[in-house]
Design an enzyme around this catalytic site. Sequence first.
Site, short mmCIF file in Angstrom:
data_model
loop_
_atom_site.label_atom_id
_atom_site.label_comp_id
_atom_site.label_asym_id
_atom_site.label_seq_id
_atom_site.Cartn_x
_atom_site.Cartn_y
_atom_site.Cartn_z
N TYR A 30 28.48 37.66 37.25
CA TYR A 30 27.42 38.67 37.18
C TYR A 30 26.12 37.97 36.83
O TYR A 30 25.06 38.29 37.35
CB TYR A 30 27.77 39.72 36.12
CG TYR A 30 29.04 40.47 36.42
CD1 TYR A 30 29.03 41.56 37.28
CD2 TYR A 30 30.26 40.06 35.88
CE1 TYR A 30 30.20 42.25 37.58
CE2 TYR A 30 31.43 40.74 36.16
CZ TYR A 30 31.39 41.83 37.02
OH TYR A 30 32.56 42.49 37.32
N ASN B 25 29.53 50.72 43.23
CA ASN B 25 29.21 50.23 44.56
C ASN B 25 29.72 51.16 45.66
O ASN B 25 30.90 51.42 45.77
CB ASN B 25 29.74 48.81 44.70
CG ASN B 25 30.66 48.64 45.88
OD1 ASN B 25 30.29 48.96 47.00
ND2 ASN B 25 31.84 48.17 45.62
N CYS C 117 33.66 42.95 45.90
CA CYS C 117 33.32 43.01 44.48
C CYS C 117 34.37 42.35 43.60
O CYS C 117 34.11 42.04 42.46
CB CYS C 117 33.08 44.44 44.02
SG CYS C 117 33.74 45.70 45.05
N HIS C 118 35.56 42.12 44.14
CA HIS C 118 36.61 41.49 43.33
C HIS C 118 36.33 40.01 43.12
O HIS C 118 36.99 39.36 42.33
CB HIS C 118 37.96 41.69 43.99
CG HIS C 118 38.07 41.11 45.35
ND1 HIS C 118 37.55 41.73 46.47
CD2 HIS C 118 38.63 39.96 45.78
CE1 HIS C 118 37.81 40.97 47.52
NE2 HIS C 118 38.45 39.89 47.14
N GLU D 31 43.58 35.23 47.94
CA GLU D 31 42.58 34.32 48.51
C GLU D 31 42.68 32.92 47.92
O GLU D 31 41.84 32.08 48.16
CB GLU D 31 41.18 34.89 48.25
CG GLU D 31 41.00 36.27 48.84
CD GLU D 31 39.58 36.79 48.63
OE1 GLU D 31 38.81 36.15 47.91
OE2 GLU D 31 39.27 37.83 49.22
#
Length: 99
Positions: free
Chosen positions: A23, A45, A53-54, A80
């Site tokens: 952030y 969002n 956003c993760h 990922e």
Amino acid sequence: MITFNEKVWELAKRIPEGKVTTYRELARALNSRAYRAVGNAMHRNPYAPVVPCHRVVNSDGTLGGFASGAVKKAELLAEEGVKVKKGKIIGFERKLHRF
DNA sequence: TATTTGACCAAGA
DNA sequence: ATCTTGGCCAAAT
């Protein structure tokens, strides 16, 4: 009118797969210190699927929050290649994406 | 216009 | 190391 949040979302879209950002970094990239407002932007969002956003976490490598639960966030990251152990990202410094 | 609200952060205890 | 505190800033109420 482009709000601060809009810029945050646009920036967040550019985070590559398998990487994360904080952030704080997002706010810094926008020449601001509103890292708190960034968190707010993600929480509410409106572009849920298009903005990853993760991939946005706390500056100390911990996950931070997630609308659908921090556990879900960890799972998405794991898919990922970003492994999370006890709420903290493994090799955080190594996976951190900078703008 | 004024107040409240966070998916935060850094420094103390 | 964990927990609490005060400060921070844009958006939503």
